[in-house]
Design a protein around this motif. Structure first.
Motif, PDB file in Angstrom:
ATOM      1  N   GLY A 156       0.507  -0.902   0.049  1.00 24.27           N
ATOM      2  CA  GLY A 156      -0.049  -0.249  -0.442  1.00 24.27           C
ATOM      3  C   GLY A 156       1.132   1.287   0.120  1.00 24.27           C
ATOM      4  O   GLY A 156       2.037   0.915   0.038  1.00 24.27           O
ATOM      5  N   TRP A 179      -8.782   6.056   1.686  1.00 24.75           N
ATOM      6  CA  TRP A 179     -10.766   4.847   2.792  1.00 24.75           C
ATOM      7  C   TRP A 179     -11.914   5.563   2.592  1.00 24.75           C
ATOM      8  O   TRP A 179     -12.830   5.601   2.042  1.00 24.75           O
ATOM      9  CB  TRP A 179     -11.070   4.959   4.031  1.00 24.75           C
ATOM     10  CG  TRP A 179     -11.489   3.986   4.948  1.00 24.75           C
ATOM     11  CD1 TRP A 179     -11.703   1.738   4.681  1.00 24.75           C
ATOM     12  CD2 TRP A 179     -12.539   4.022   5.492  1.00 24.75           C
ATOM     13  NE1 TRP A 179     -12.728   2.084   5.086  1.00 24.75           N
ATOM     14  CE2 TRP A 179     -13.140   3.228   5.396  1.00 24.75           C
ATOM     15  CE3 TRP A 179     -13.390   5.645   5.914  1.00 24.75           C
ATOM     16  CZ2 TRP A 179     -14.740   3.385   6.572  1.00 24.75           C
ATOM     17  CZ3 TRP A 179     -14.357   5.334   6.342  1.00 24.75           C
ATOM     18  CH2 TRP A 179     -15.139   4.381   6.896  1.00 24.75           C
ATOM     19  N   GLN A 191     -12.242   6.267  -1.606  1.00 22.84           N
ATOM     20  CA  GLN A 191     -13.828   4.615  -1.473  1.00 22.84           C
ATOM     21  C   GLN A 191     -14.601   4.792  -1.108  1.00 22.84           C
ATOM     22  O   GLN A 191     -16.080   4.454  -2.184  1.00 22.84           O
ATOM     23  CB  GLN A 191     -13.232   4.010  -1.586  1.00 22.84           C
ATOM     24  CG  GLN A 191     -10.888   3.918  -1.485  1.00 22.84           C
ATOM     25  CD  GLN A 191     -10.517   2.805  -1.289  1.00 22.84           C
ATOM     26  OE1 GLN A 191     -10.740   2.587   0.040  1.00 22.84           O
ATOM     27  NE2 GLN A 191      -9.478   1.890  -1.952  1.00 22.84           N
ATOM     28  N   LYS A 219     -15.016   2.492  -5.897  1.00 21.24           N
ATOM     29  CA  LYS A 219     -13.450   2.219  -5.789  1.00 21.24           C
ATOM     30  C   LYS A 219     -12.851   3.125  -6.375  1.00 21.24           C
ATOM     31  O   LYS A 219     -12.847   3.332  -7.368  1.00 21.24           O
ATOM     32  CB  LYS A 219     -13.947   0.251  -6.472  1.00 21.24           C
ATOM     33  CG  LYS A 219     -12.845  -0.568  -6.415  1.00 21.24           C
ATOM     34  CD  LYS A 219     -12.663  -1.871  -6.778  1.00 21.24           C
ATOM     35  CE  LYS A 219     -11.796  -2.457  -6.373  1.00 21.24           C
ATOM     36  NZ  LYS A 219     -11.530  -3.900  -7.045  1.00 21.24           N
ATOM     37  N   SER A 271      -8.477   2.862  -7.310  1.00 18.50           N
ATOM     38  CA  SER A 271      -7.216   2.064  -7.705  1.00 18.50           C
ATOM     39  C   SER A 271      -5.975   1.752  -6.760  1.00 18.50           C
ATOM     40  O   SER A 271      -5.019   0.726  -6.336  1.00 18.50           O
ATOM     41  CB  SER A 271      -6.589   2.188  -9.017  1.00 18.50           C
ATOM     42  OG  SER A 271      -5.924   3.690  -9.116  1.00 18.50           O
ATOM     43  N   GLN A 311      -4.809   0.672  -2.821  1.00 16.74           N
ATOM     44  CA  GLN A 311      -5.291   0.153  -2.086  1.00 16.74           C
ATOM     45  C   GLN A 311      -4.860   0.866  -0.588  1.00 16.74           C
ATOM     46  O   GLN A 311      -3.594   1.259  -0.852  1.00 16.74           O
ATOM     47  CB  GLN A 311      -5.142  -1.471  -1.984  1.00 16.74           C
ATOM     48  CG  GLN A 311      -5.591  -2.028  -3.270  1.00 16.74           C
ATOM     49  CD  GLN A 311      -7.168  -2.518  -3.017  1.00 16.74           C
ATOM     50  OE1 GLN A 311      -8.010  -3.062  -1.958  1.00 16.74           O
ATOM     51  NE2 GLN A 311      -7.774  -1.485  -3.762  1.00 16.74           N
ATOM     52  N   THR A 312      -5.975   0.473   0.430  1.00 17.05           N
ATOM     53  CA  THR A 312      -5.354   1.246   1.236  1.00 17.05           C
ATOM     54  C   THR A 312      -4.074   0.115   2.084  1.00 17.05           C
ATOM     55  O   THR A 312      -4.643  -1.087   1.330  1.00 17.05           O
ATOM     56  CB  THR A 312      -6.121   1.647   2.090  1.00 17.05           C
ATOM     57  OG1 THR A 312      -6.899   0.351   2.499  1.00 17.05           O
ATOM     58  CG2 THR A 312      -7.288   2.548   1.693  1.00 17.05           C
TER      59      THR A 312
END
Length: 465
Positions: A122, A183, A186, A191, A193, A195-196
């Protein structure tokens, strides 16, 4: 004439004592959002300002070696941008009719991501951007090509030493705030791309099995080998057999290359060469992990709870946060983590509520200690009010009268422009340790966003009556 003066005095007293009406507070929220919309930067000037951000300032309270004299400099940093983003996101999720917030979030989000470093698990975040250095940083031959470094945008640093010291490592605080922004993004926009980051990054840097210890933690915090989250996401210097006198000796010769405190060119730097444990940083990590739903998977969460509980019981409010000199920032950070769902903090929260109940001034305000921005009254009151509102959201019995008095005081401090309201920024961050009360960060936009969120929460409680 005397009658007129007496009447004027009565009017002023009445205006001060009158509780702002719900309609007035709604208008204040609207005008605050207008202010934030109008003052969001639209144009990038590379190295000076960036589209999507709001003004924030580095304030030098007085002279300090290597840093210069009393002055103010605009600064671009992750903490301010992610902080405002997350406040506005929380406001929008609480009231999705506030559509004015969405364009601001969309504009600032790419700016928040500009402070990130991709890793296999991440994004890690840094306080400052990577920018070209302002001067040569090596005593010998410079590398080719010249690497980018972390540094302030407009604060001119002179000596090589302080330029290299500004090139700080990624940290848990900004990483928690930056990933919380992802977060929220999102959740609001769908959504993404990016990611946390996983909880494991924070567990790599826990206050355990170390052969070093920060002097500030030693002198003011106690609680060695706490097992809690450390601030910097990098490897600290180590000793074969650490003793406090070794730290003292290395600190005394910090300007010599053999000292663990010495910053080397183009290498990310941990201040003083030693990681530290900050209770507010721990609370911010807990908030992120709780929101993401991975709190119980983290190795450090129980130790972080115990550290916060110990500090709360001891009550050394003025020394609580290494990087947070305002005494009520601690209350704000803990109550926010509790409201996010970290119920293990509830016993600590009750002690915080006791302190908030005992320290309010007759006019409804709160104040920090005298060394912080002339007691930092507005910022202290804003943090205290939000703390009480978060605690009330979490089910604690909070005096409505105490909340009302804080709202009344904050109302008296608002500045008004055409269809806009704002509040002058107080201290929300500092340089930490020896410059904790000399170099600090302020932003009218950050404080205005905090007040707007407080008013929104207050109205929600008012409507439930």
């Amino acid at each position: 004439m005397r009658y007129a003066l007496f009447l004027l005095l009565l009017i002023k007293i009445s205006a001060f004592s009158q509780q702002p009406s719900p309609d007035s507070l709604r208008k204040d929220i609207e005008r605050s959002l207008n202010y934030l919309t109008q003052h969001q930067t639209t144009q990038t000037i590379e190295g000076k300002q960036y589209a999507g951000e709001w003004e924030a300032f580095m304030q030098m309270k007085g002279f300090f070696f290597f840093l210069g004299v009393k002055n103010q400099y605009r600064d671009s940093n992750c903490f301010t941008m992610a902080g405002i983003h997350n406040i506005l996101a929380e406001m929008y999720l609480a009231d999705t009719t506030q559509k004015q917030i969405l364009p601001m979030l969309a504009k600032v989000y790419p700016e928040v991501l500009s402070y990130a470093t991709p890793t296999p698990i991440g994004l890690q975040f840094n306080f400052w951007k990577k920018l070209p250095p302002r001067r040569d940083l090596s005593w010998g031959k410079e590398p080719n090509p010249i690497p980018l470094v972390r540094r302030p945008t407009n604060f001119i640093l002179g000596e090589r030493f302080i330029n290299n010291a500004a090139n700080v490592a990624n940290d848990a605080d900004d990483t928690a705030l930056g990933n919380l922004a992802i977060w929220y993004h999102q959740k609001i926009f769908g959504k993404d791309s990016n990611q946390t980051i996983k909880h494991s990054i924070f567990d790599r840097y826990l206050d355990q099995n170390r052969q070093n210890r920060h002097w500030y933690n030693y002198l003011y915090h106690g609680f060695k080998k706490s097992g809690a989250y450390m601030t910097w996401l990098a490897q600290e210097s180590t000793f074969e057999n650490w003793r406090f006198h070794k730290t003292v000796l290395h600190n005394l010769v910090f300007f010599l290359p053999f000292s663990v405190c010495y910053p080397h060119p183009y290498i990310p730097y941990i201040p003083w060469g030693t990681n530290d444990v900050d209770v507010v940083v721990n609370a911010n990590v807990l908030t992120y992990l709780t929101k993401k739903g991975t709190l119980n998977q983290s190795k450090g969460h129980e130790a972080a709870h115990k550290l916060i509980a110990k500090h709360t019981k001891r009550g050394h409010w003025n020394r609580m946060g290494i990087y947070y000199p305002n005494r009520y920032h601690f209350h704000f950070a803990i109550s926010r983590a509790l409201a996010a769902g970290d119920t293990a903090l509830k016993s600590s929260a009750q002690l915080l509520l006791n302190h908030l109940s005992q320290t309010q001034n007759p006019d409804g305000s709160y104040q920090s200690w005298k060394h912080v921005n002339k007691r930092d009254i507005l910022q202290s009151t804003t943090y205290a009010l939000l703390s009480m509102l978060y605690l009330k959201e979490s089910g604690l019995e909070v005096s409505q009268e105490t909340i009302n008095r804080a709202v009344k005081y904050i109302d008296t401090q608002k500045k008004m422009e055409t269809n806009q309201n704002y509040w002058k920024g107080g201290v929300f961050f500092s340089g930490g340790t020896v410059v904790r009360n000399i170099l600090y960060f302020t932003s009218d936009a950050y404080t205005t966003a905090l007040v707007a969120m407080a008013y929104q929460k207050y109205l929600k409680i008012h409507n439930k009556k």
